[in-house]
Design a protein around this motif. Structure first.
Motif, mmCIF file in Angstrom:
data_model
loop_
_atom_site.group_PDB
_atom_site.id
_atom_site.type_symbol
_atom_site.label_atom_id
_atom_site.label_comp_id
_atom_site.label_asym_id
_atom_site.label_seq_id
_atom_site.Cartn_x
_atom_site.Cartn_y
_atom_site.Cartn_z
ATOM 1 N N HIS A 1 -6.254 -2.555 -2.652
ATOM 2 C CA HIS A 1 -6.033 -1.165 -2.257
ATOM 3 C C HIS A 1 -7.273 -0.339 -2.565
ATOM 4 O O HIS A 1 -8.036 -0.712 -3.443
ATOM 5 C CB HIS A 1 -4.831 -0.580 -3.017
ATOM 6 C CG HIS A 1 -3.567 -1.316 -2.787
ATOM 7 N ND1 HIS A 1 -3.205 -2.392 -3.561
ATOM 8 C CD2 HIS A 1 -2.589 -1.157 -1.862
ATOM 9 C CE1 HIS A 1 -2.047 -2.861 -3.131
ATOM 10 N NE2 HIS A 1 -1.652 -2.138 -2.100
ATOM 11 N N PRO A 2 -7.474 0.755 -1.923
ATOM 12 C CA PRO A 2 -6.703 1.307 -0.816
ATOM 13 C C PRO A 2 -6.945 0.535 0.474
ATOM 14 O O PRO A 2 -7.960 -0.156 0.620
ATOM 15 C CB PRO A 2 -7.236 2.738 -0.707
ATOM 16 C CG PRO A 2 -8.601 2.675 -1.290
ATOM 17 C CD PRO A 2 -8.587 1.615 -2.332
ATOM 18 N N THR A 3 -6.011 0.667 1.390
ATOM 19 C CA THR A 3 -6.124 -0.034 2.675
ATOM 20 C C THR A 3 -7.276 0.553 3.485
ATOM 21 O O THR A 3 -7.510 1.760 3.456
ATOM 22 C CB THR A 3 -4.795 0.141 3.438
ATOM 23 O OG1 THR A 3 -3.765 -0.419 2.640
ATOM 24 C CG2 THR A 3 -4.838 -0.579 4.774
ATOM 25 N N TYR A 4 -7.961 -0.323 4.154
ATOM 26 C CA TYR A 4 -9.117 0.098 4.961
ATOM 27 C C TYR A 4 -8.760 -0.044 6.448
ATOM 28 O O TYR A 4 -8.472 -1.142 6.911
ATOM 29 C CB TYR A 4 -10.316 -0.777 4.599
ATOM 30 C CG TYR A 4 -11.532 -0.565 5.464
ATOM 31 C CD1 TYR A 4 -12.053 0.705 5.683
ATOM 32 C CD2 TYR A 4 -12.186 -1.652 6.039
ATOM 33 C CE1 TYR A 4 -13.176 0.880 6.460
ATOM 34 C CE2 TYR A 4 -13.312 -1.484 6.821
ATOM 35 C CZ TYR A 4 -13.804 -0.207 7.026
ATOM 36 O OH TYR A 4 -14.925 -0.032 7.798
ATOM 37 N N THR A 5 -8.769 1.074 7.145
ATOM 38 C CA THR A 5 -8.474 1.052 8.581
ATOM 39 C C THR A 5 -9.775 1.229 9.346
ATOM 40 O O THR A 5 -10.466 2.234 9.179
ATOM 41 C CB THR A 5 -7.495 2.186 8.946
ATOM 42 O OG1 THR A 5 -6.315 2.019 8.152
ATOM 43 C CG2 THR A 5 -7.123 2.130 10.419
ATOM 44 N N ARG A 6 -10.105 0.256 10.153
ATOM 45 C CA ARG A 6 -11.392 0.311 10.847
ATOM 46 C C ARG A 6 -11.248 0.437 12.353
ATOM 47 O O ARG A 6 -12.237 0.521 13.063
ATOM 48 C CB ARG A 6 -12.242 -0.900 10.476
ATOM 49 C CG ARG A 6 -11.584 -2.237 10.696
ATOM 50 C CD ARG A 6 -12.377 -3.334 10.030
ATOM 51 N NE ARG A 6 -13.712 -3.460 10.557
ATOM 52 C CZ ARG A 6 -14.046 -4.258 11.571
ATOM 53 N NH1 ARG A 6 -13.121 -4.960 12.186
ATOM 54 N NH2 ARG A 6 -15.287 -4.347 11.978
ATOM 55 N N LEU A 7 -10.019 0.395 12.838
ATOM 56 C CA LEU A 7 -9.807 0.507 14.269
ATOM 57 C C LEU A 7 -8.511 1.274 14.502
ATOM 58 O O LEU A 7 -7.467 0.903 13.955
ATOM 59 C CB LEU A 7 -9.699 -0.899 14.876
ATOM 60 C CG LEU A 7 -9.965 -1.045 16.362
ATOM 61 C CD1 LEU A 7 -11.417 -0.701 16.696
ATOM 62 C CD2 LEU A 7 -9.659 -2.470 16.816
#
Lengths: 521, 176
Positions: free
Chosen positions: B35-41
């Motif tokens: 964590h933290p979550t990684y949003t790349r799209l």
């Protein structure tokens, strides 16, 4: 040059260490054993990795399923091994980074310590490469992201004829040979890591590579419990036709990947290069004059080896006799490694003040504070004592609480580079000569000694556990050691007050040694 | 044989302290390892990869060696045709919905400039219909030697690849 940042970090570490000391006791304070813990975690990761190698399959079609089996089918053993492997690796990053920051904060990276510092830089590269390649082996969406990102980053150099990231371009591009290659990389890079870890400590005498048992068991059980409560799991299987979109990164190892996504390869290489070069040259950016290294006086040296055994940095070695005197060996100092702590002076049996000034010489001496000057400082301190009950001479070091701050009625101080420099005969000299009622030796906390072994050898010498030992005739109740970090002046004052109260009680019970008037002059 | 004698020297408070320290450290490791979550799209985006490796034409044309030239060579090296190793750079262009978004000329790899020119670029595109046109020049002339144009649908979260098959001399669109 680094003083502002060090001044910021040092009090944080000192307070943290004091707090953890209180909580767990100095013997099990992880902050004093960061290097040893890193070794310990390495062995955990190596042992679990060896086990995981057995059920792991290297075929692109079955690799993910094999990891899933490891994780779920036998969750209570293989799954725990996988989790230990991951969390042990994470713990290695934690101890390594805190170790690095702490050594920087306490100014333990320049001078004779340059070698340990710069060998730590490639160690970081090996550590992160080991961790990242380990994550590739799972071959889930996270592995896909890491593999593609890493190779796009490497491809920026253009050193390979083909773009290596093209191996992951689309479904069907990847072959089984990749995982066979990868597992070799994931075995050999950690092996190099281990070699560099040993090189890192090669110039240190008695390096701490094993944490205390309590700490070892505690951290192992911590990782084990963590493995059961939050077992390591995978993302969905890799699919080269799908872009990894939402990921649970292991930020210990992967913090640079989002930077890569935003900056691109060139800027990230520039950042890494700047940090690496900065770390490499840091030891030479201090512009501090190094104190002169210890010098051997062969006319006093009988080759007893005590200085070699006690030197914290392996700067004193024994070589064959060169002056024809009837001894087999003689001490030789390597000035490049010597930190001029003076611990060798404290270990030399010829370092005694019970001689006239003309004869005062020792087998190994510090040009910055020779034995003659040390005796003069001690005598001056005894002269400064202006009477009163329970007089005390305090020996302090340059890195603990300033011993001079304790000076006052009935207390005089002598500061040396490291308290380990004080030869036990000096304590004998003060007490048997009636120079003071007691001697207090203070300096850095044992796990925090700037010169590593000062408190350890001092305690051992004063209790008679190590040569040169304090003579039996010296009343032990009049000698005390009290270790305190620079942020603990009150603790030291309290120790001093307690010591003087004990001395006063001794006086009252009429067992005090007879006082001589100016007998030490 | 395991020796737990060291436990006798530990104060009860220190056991509690150790538990606290290990709990804190374990929580820190557990949290930061995922964590933290990684949003790349974003959910409405897809990825286009333009990647190919292709060797440009020879920098100098081959020529037939004369008998005199052949005679000067060692017997085992008397090949009739003489060809330089060096290749020309390759130019690649791509239009997205009528607008040129990529134009690059890549030098051949290798110290002798005899390797492939290579391209690798990644684009995040909004999901949906797009028109793509690609052009490649590997010779000396001003005109492009290979071209392709295609209407594509970028699927959310999916990867689309434009590659070039050297044997066939044509572009391919994967994941369309």
């Amino acid at each position: 040059m680094f003083k502002p940042l060090q001044s910021l970090l040092r009090p944080i570490f000192l307070r943290l260490e004091s707090g953890v000391d209180w909580l767990v006791g100095p013997g099990a304070n992880p902050l004093y054993h960061l290097g040893a813990l890193t070794f310990f975690f390495f062995w955990i990761v190596a042992a679990t990795g060896l086990y995981l190698f057995i059920p792991y399959e290297t075929s692109v079609a079955t690799v993910y399923q094999s990891v899933e089996k490891i994780t779920h089918e036998q969750w209570y053993f293989s799954g725990v091994m996988r989790s230990l492997h991951r969390y042990g690796s994470d713990a290695m990053v934690v101890t390594t980074m805190v170790h690095l920051t702490r050594e920087f904060a306490f100014d333990r990276f320049s001078g004779a310590r340059w070698f340990a510092w710069i060998t730590g830089v490639p160690l970081l590269a090996f550590l992160f490469t080991s961790g990242i390649t380990g994550y590739w082996l799972v071959w889930d969406m996270l592995a896909q992201y890491l593999a593609v990102g890493s190779l796009e980053w490497v491809d920026w150099f253009g050193i390979f004829g083909e773009s290596t990231a093209r191996n992951f371009l689309f479904r069907g591009f990847l072959t089984d040979r990749f995982f066979t290659l990868l597992i070799f990389i994931h075995i050999f890079v950690p092996l190099f890591l281990l070699i560099v870890m040993f090189v890192h400590i090669i110039r240190i005498s008695r390096p701490g590579v094993n944490p205390p048992k309590l700490l070892a068991w505690g951290t192992f059980l911590m990782l084990l419990a963590l493995s059961f409560v939050f077992p390591a799991t995978s993302h969905g299987p890799a699919d080269l036709g799908v872009e990894p979109a939402v990921l649970n990164l292991d930020w210990f190892y992967m913090f640079l990947y989002p930077v890569f996504d935003n900056w691109g390869p060139a800027k990230l290489w520039a950042l890494v290069a700047v940090v690496a070069v900065a770390l490499f040259v840091m030891p030479w950016l201090q512009f501090k004059k190094r104190p002169a290294a210890a010098e051997v006086h062969l006319d006093q040296c009988n080759g007893c080896t005590r200085c070699t055994l006690d030197c914290p940095f392996g700067a004193v070695v024994m070589i064959n006799r060169t002056d024809g005197r009837p001894f087999a060996r003689e001490a030789k100092v390597d000035p490049d490694i010597c930190t001029a702590c003076g611990i060798c002076v404290g270990s030399c049996p010829t370092s005694t003040p019970f001689r006239s000034a003309a004869q005062l010489a020792t087998g190994i001496d510090l040009p910055g504070l020779p034995l003659v000057a040390l005796k003069e400082k001690v005598v001056a301190a005894m002269d400064r004592l202006n009477g009163g009950p329970a007089t005390v001479i305090v020996f302090g070091c340059e890195h603990g609480v300033d011993a001079a701050s304790l000076e006052g009625e009935g207390v005089a101080s002598v500061t040396v580079p490291c308290t380990g420099m004080i030869p036990p005969p000096f304590v004998d000299f003060i007490l048997s000569d009636g120079g003071a009622d007691g001697v207090l030796l203070t300096g850095c906390r044992p796990g925090d000694c700037f010169h590593r072994l000062g408190p350890r050898w001092t305690d051992a010498r004063m209790t008679g556990a190590r040569e040169p030992a304090l003579r039996d005739r010296v009343p032990r109740e009049r000698v005390r050691t009290a270790w305190a970090s620079p942020d603990q002046p009150n603790k030291l004052k309290a120790e001093m007050a307690a010591f003087r109260a004990d001395l006063a009680a001794l006086e009252a019970s009429a067992v005090a040694p007879p006082k001589k008037e100016a007998a030490h002059a | 044989m395991l020796d737990f004698g060291f436990l006798k020297t530990v104060r009860p408070r220190h056991f509690l302290g150790q538990a606290l320290i290990y709990l804190g450290t374990a929580a820190f490791i557990a949290w930061l390892s995922a964590h933290p979550t990684y949003t790349r799209l974003a959910p409405d985006q897809g990825v286009l990869k333009l990647s190919l490796t292709h060797a440009g034409q020879r920098a100098e044309p081959c020529h037939e060696r004369t008998p005199e030239e052949l005679a000067k060579l060692p017997p085992n090296m008397r090949a009739k045709m003489s060809c330089s190793r060096a290749r020309l750079p390759v130019t690649l262009e791509m239009d997205l919905n009528g607008k040129t978004i990529f134009r690059e000329t890549a030098a051949p790899a290798g110290l002798s400039k005899d390797g492939n020119s290579r391209f690798y670029h990644r684009y995040v595109l909004p999901a949906g219909a797009h028109r793509l046109a690609v052009r490649l020049r590997d010779g000396r002339g001003p005109a492009f030697d290979y071209t392709a144009e295609r209407d594509v649908i970028v699927q959310p979260g999916k990867i689309m690849v434009i590659d070039f098959i050297n044997d066939k001399g044509q572009f391919i669109f994967l994941g369309v």
